[in-house]
Write a protein that holds these residues in place. Structure first.
Motif, short mmCIF file in Angstrom:
data_model
loop_
_atom_site.label_atom_id
_atom_site.label_comp_id
_atom_site.label_asym_id
_atom_site.label_seq_id
_atom_site.Cartn_x
_atom_site.Cartn_y
_atom_site.Cartn_z
N THR A 185 35.73 33.46 -43.78
CA THR A 185 35.32 34.55 -43.42
C THR A 185 33.57 34.65 -42.43
O THR A 185 32.75 33.53 -42.10
N MET A 186 33.90 36.46 -42.91
CA MET A 186 32.72 36.79 -41.95
C MET A 186 32.11 37.73 -42.43
O MET A 186 32.64 39.00 -42.86
N ALA A 187 31.07 37.99 -41.51
CA ALA A 187 30.17 39.39 -42.38
C ALA A 187 29.21 39.66 -41.51
O ALA A 187 27.17 39.59 -41.49
N PRO A 188 29.71 40.25 -39.93
CA PRO A 188 28.61 40.95 -39.32
C PRO A 188 28.39 41.80 -39.88
O PRO A 188 28.73 42.72 -40.85
N GLU A 189 27.15 42.63 -39.05
CA GLU A 189 26.56 44.15 -39.31
C GLU A 189 27.64 44.68 -39.01
O GLU A 189 28.17 44.23 -37.48
N THR A 190 27.59 46.76 -38.71
CA THR A 190 28.34 47.35 -38.19
C THR A 190 28.29 47.53 -36.86
O THR A 190 28.80 47.70 -36.02
N PHE A 191 26.69 47.33 -37.04
CA PHE A 191 25.93 47.30 -34.74
C PHE A 191 26.98 46.15 -34.35
O PHE A 191 27.17 46.71 -33.12
N PHE A 192 27.47 45.10 -34.73
CA PHE A 192 28.79 43.70 -33.87
C PHE A 192 29.78 44.15 -34.20
O PHE A 192 30.46 43.78 -33.39
N VAL A 193 30.18 45.41 -34.69
CA VAL A 193 31.61 45.67 -34.88
C VAL A 193 31.85 47.10 -34.58
O VAL A 193 32.30 47.28 -33.62
N GLN A 194 31.24 48.31 -35.60
CA GLN A 194 32.19 49.40 -35.19
C GLN A 194 31.22 50.24 -34.72
O GLN A 194 31.71 51.19 -33.68
N LEU A 195 30.24 49.41 -34.11
CA LEU A 195 29.45 50.06 -33.03
C LEU A 195 30.48 49.83 -31.29
O LEU A 195 30.11 50.41 -30.66
N GLY A 196 30.90 49.36 -31.46
CA GLY A 196 31.84 48.28 -30.50
C GLY A 196 32.38 49.81 -29.96
O GLY A 196 33.36 49.52 -28.40
N TYR A 197 33.66 50.63 -30.81
CA TYR A 197 34.08 51.85 -30.29
C TYR A 197 33.04 52.71 -29.26
O TYR A 197 33.99 52.87 -29.17
N GLN A 198 31.82 52.38 -29.49
CA GLN A 198 30.94 53.76 -28.85
C GLN A 198 30.47 52.84 -27.28
O GLN A 198 31.14 53.22 -25.74
N TYR A 199 30.10 51.65 -27.45
CA TYR A 199 29.49 50.94 -26.53
C TYR A 199 29.70 49.39 -26.37
O TYR A 199 28.92 48.67 -25.66
N TYR A 200 31.27 48.69 -26.29
CA TYR A 200 31.06 47.37 -25.98
C TYR A 200 31.08 47.73 -24.20
O TYR A 200 31.34 48.34 -23.60
N GLY A 201 30.74 46.36 -24.33
CA GLY A 201 30.74 46.18 -22.85
C GLY A 201 29.63 46.83 -22.11
O GLY A 201 28.21 47.24 -22.39
N SER A 202 30.17 47.74 -20.86
CA SER A 202 29.07 48.66 -20.46
C SER A 202 29.48 49.98 -20.67
O SER A 202 28.02 50.56 -21.10
N GLY A 203 30.40 50.53 -21.61
CA GLY A 203 30.61 51.27 -22.01
C GLY A 203 30.12 52.71 -21.35
O GLY A 203 30.24 53.04 -20.52
N PRO A 204 30.78 54.06 -21.57
CA PRO A 204 31.34 55.38 -21.24
C PRO A 204 29.54 55.88 -21.05
O PRO A 204 29.48 56.68 -19.83
N TRP A 205 28.78 55.46 -21.70
CA TRP A 205 27.40 56.01 -21.97
C TRP A 205 26.95 55.47 -20.69
O TRP A 205 25.61 55.40 -21.29
#
Length: 610
Positions: free
Chosen positions: A438-458
């Motif tokens: 099992t894994m228990a990451p924070e939203t910071f590490f998972v869902q925030l990749g929708y906006q900012y993973y890698g370089s990100g459009p921002w």
């Protein structure tokens, strides 16, 4: 001989005239060369003005249409409309030359419109605009890799932002010849199976814009990525699958076949867990204001008990130790023999007991192969000593902070990520299919990749945004449960392109729906993070207001479960379908729930799942 002497004796003005003549000739050669280079540039985009309808273009989910107004040039333009989990991507594959430079441009209208090229063999190109109320040109350049013979051009929009328009798409550069159908996919592998579904994955094919899965020779489904889950199957039945790659030139030959079987209808997929499970962390190595709780006194409500925590001896050693809470810190702590006996009793009652690695203070970075191997050896020692059922990864803080160079979650290269994946696969293989991971990451590490993973459009926010995505993706066939911590975070954007705040049903529905639907990954807009199975997902919440920011009242938890499992009692966020197979809930923690009178576990026990 005399001629040579005559040249040697030429006066100074004659030398200057000769030099000027040579310069003029050289300049002429440069001009001619530049003209030749410009002449070699060819318009490679097919039907870039959409005057021939969608000829040459493929738009996801039927999202594209040709309109006569507004247009930038000619009489027609593209209108594409994002809907649900589709971002209205329209693409075409063109032939290019290796090691050559290309200029990609398009005129667009709309909000959050993207133009890009993938499969370049170097750095994929992206241009975008947040807002273009009138026609605006997007422009970018890229250089192809040494072995690149085709690239895929695409435009797409964003979720919840309405339709966008595109016109006069152009790719200028050396002609690479006609586009060829892609090669047949390789590496087709069957992964996780349930009584009604089988997961498949395969290697990416250069130049492919999509893939078609065949079941028993018949088309089953089409996808844009390199994985798929075939559903609607019969329990305890063998199935044969193949996959083809497609682009604008056609479809490849079929891959080699793979055969896999569904599980029996009476099984409980997911590491032997009940259909709906309650997961809780037990403060086994420390005490705080919630008080110490003996293993034998953990209520029967808890189906998975995570021992918190196994911690590293140093940040990068990989050496993990578990130290039961000492008597000086936890008065009334049971002796080691009683603790182990209580674990066996819980297991005999059908419960799973795991060691959880990490926590707020347990930062782990497996920067080397030696640290990876030490991690495997030390975690195995803990599991064997206490007779545990598996492992929970609760890496927080800076454990994945070195994930700064990866922009493709499917092919990570950062050592801390690669080594963690390898270590977990080794542990899973060592203990076999019954091993609970099992894994228990924070939203910071998972869902925030929708906006900012890698370089990100921002332009990027933090190198850790979405840092768990490569780990989850690489282990999705081995992962029993993912229970993201839906707390201790700020507002997060959902697939509706709206921000949702902690503490309410909408937040949990939006965050969970992303995992169950899949989502595009910022900085990697041509690739979508594939959905997890509902039985692999639980919602993580704090058990009380003492346990963390984002406590959710029981009535709101019930609303979230109703919306996700029955698509009823929903608020402003509408999930992409009902998921009655959602595994359940996770909480921090068993101790805090007891401190709060058992409110969290009672609400779970009383919930009508069907």
């Amino acid at each position: 001989m005399d001629r040579t002497r005559s040249l040697a004796g030429t006066s100074r003005p004659s030398r200057l005239l000769a030099a000027l003549t040579a310069a003029v000739l050289a300049a002429g050669a440069l001009v001619a060369s530049a003209q030749t280079a410009r002449a070699a540039d060819t318009e490679l985009a097919r039907n870039g003005g959409f005057e021939a309808g969608l000829d040459g273009w493929s738009c996801t989910a039927g999202s594209g249409a040709v309109v006569t107004s507004p247009v930038h040039g000619g009489a027609k333009a593209l209108r594409a409309t994002p809907a649900g989990s589709d971002n209205a991507q329209c693409s075409q594959t063109v032939a290019v030359r290796p090691g050559s430079t290309y200029t990609l441009s398009a005129w667009v209208q709309g909000s959050y419109v993207y133009l890009g090229a993938t499969g370049t063999g170097t750095t994929d190109a992206t241009a975008w605009t947040q807002s273009a109320p009138s026609w605006q040109q997007l422009r970018t350049t890229f250089t192809t890799g040494a072995a690149t013979t085709s690239v895929t051009l695409h435009t797409h929009g964003w979720y919840g932002t309405g339709a966008y328009h595109a016109d006069d798409v152009s790719l200028l550069g050396p002609d690479g010849g006609p586009v060829q159908p892609p090669a047949a996919p390789t590496g087709l592998t069957a992964g996780s199976a349930t009584s009604s579904s089988i997961g498949l994955s395969w290697a990416a094919v250069p130049g492919a814009t999509g893939y078609t899965v065949y079941q028993g020779g018949a088309r089953a489904l089409s996808v844009s990525g390199t994985s798929a889950t075939v559903t609607g199957l019969t329990a305890s039945t063998a199935y044969t699958f193949q996959v083809t790659a497609t682009n604008t030139a056609g479809e490849s030959a079929k891959s080699a076949a793979v055969t896999a079987s569904t599980t029996s209808g009476g099984g409980t997929p997911g590491g032997g867990l009940p259909a709906h499970a309650l997961v809780g962390y037990l403060h086994a190595s420390f005490a705080n204001g919630s008080g110490y709780l003996r293993m034998a006194d953990v209520p029967d409500s808890w189906d998975v008990i995570d021992l918190a925590f196994g911690e590293p001896t140093s940040l990068t050693s990989g050496d993990i130790r578990f130290r039961p809470c000492p008597v000086s810190e936890c008065p009334g702590v049971e002796p080691a023999a009683d603790f182990k006996a209580a674990i066996r009793a819980k297991q005999a009652a059908g419960k799973k007991v795991l060691i959880s690695i990490g926590g707020q203070n347990g930062q782990v970075q497996l920067t080397t192969a030696a640290a990876r191997d030490t991690f495997v050896a030390s975690v195995s020692k803990i599991i064997d000593e206490y007779g545990l059922d598996g492992l929970d990864i609760d890496f927080e803080g800076h454990s994945l902070a070195l994930n700064t160079g990866d922009t493709d979650f499917r092919n990570p290269t950062t050592p801390v990520v690669v080594n963690l994946i390898a270590a977990l696969k080794t542990l899973k293989a060592r203990y076999g299919p019954g091993f609970v991971l099992t894994m228990a990451p924070e939203t910071f590490f998972v869902q925030l990749g929708y906006q900012y993973y890698g370089s990100g459009p921002w332009g990027g926010q933090d190198p850790r945004c979405g840092a768990y995505l490569p780990v989850i993706h690489a282990l999705r066939d081995d992962l029993t449960l993912l229970h993201v911590q839906d707390y201790n975070s700020g507002p997060i954007m959902g697939l509706d392109n709206q921000y949702h705040s902690m503490g309410g049903a909408d937040f949990h529905v939006a965050m969970t729906d992303m995992l169950l639907t899949g989502f595009p990954v910022a900085g990697d807009s041509a690739r979508t993070f594939p959905a997890l199975r509902p039985d692999q997902v639980a919602i993580g919440l704090p058990a009380s207001t003492n346990a963390g920011n984002g406590h959710t009242a029981p009535a709101e938890v019930t609303k979230a479960l109703d919306c996700l499992t029955k698509q009823a009692n929903c608020g402003s966020y509408q999930p992409h379908g009902s998921r009655p197979g959602l595994r359940g809930l996770m909480t921090w923690s068993v101790n805090w729930d007891r401190f709060n009178g058992g409110e969290f576990s009672r609400n779970f026990d009383a919930y009508p799942w069907s």
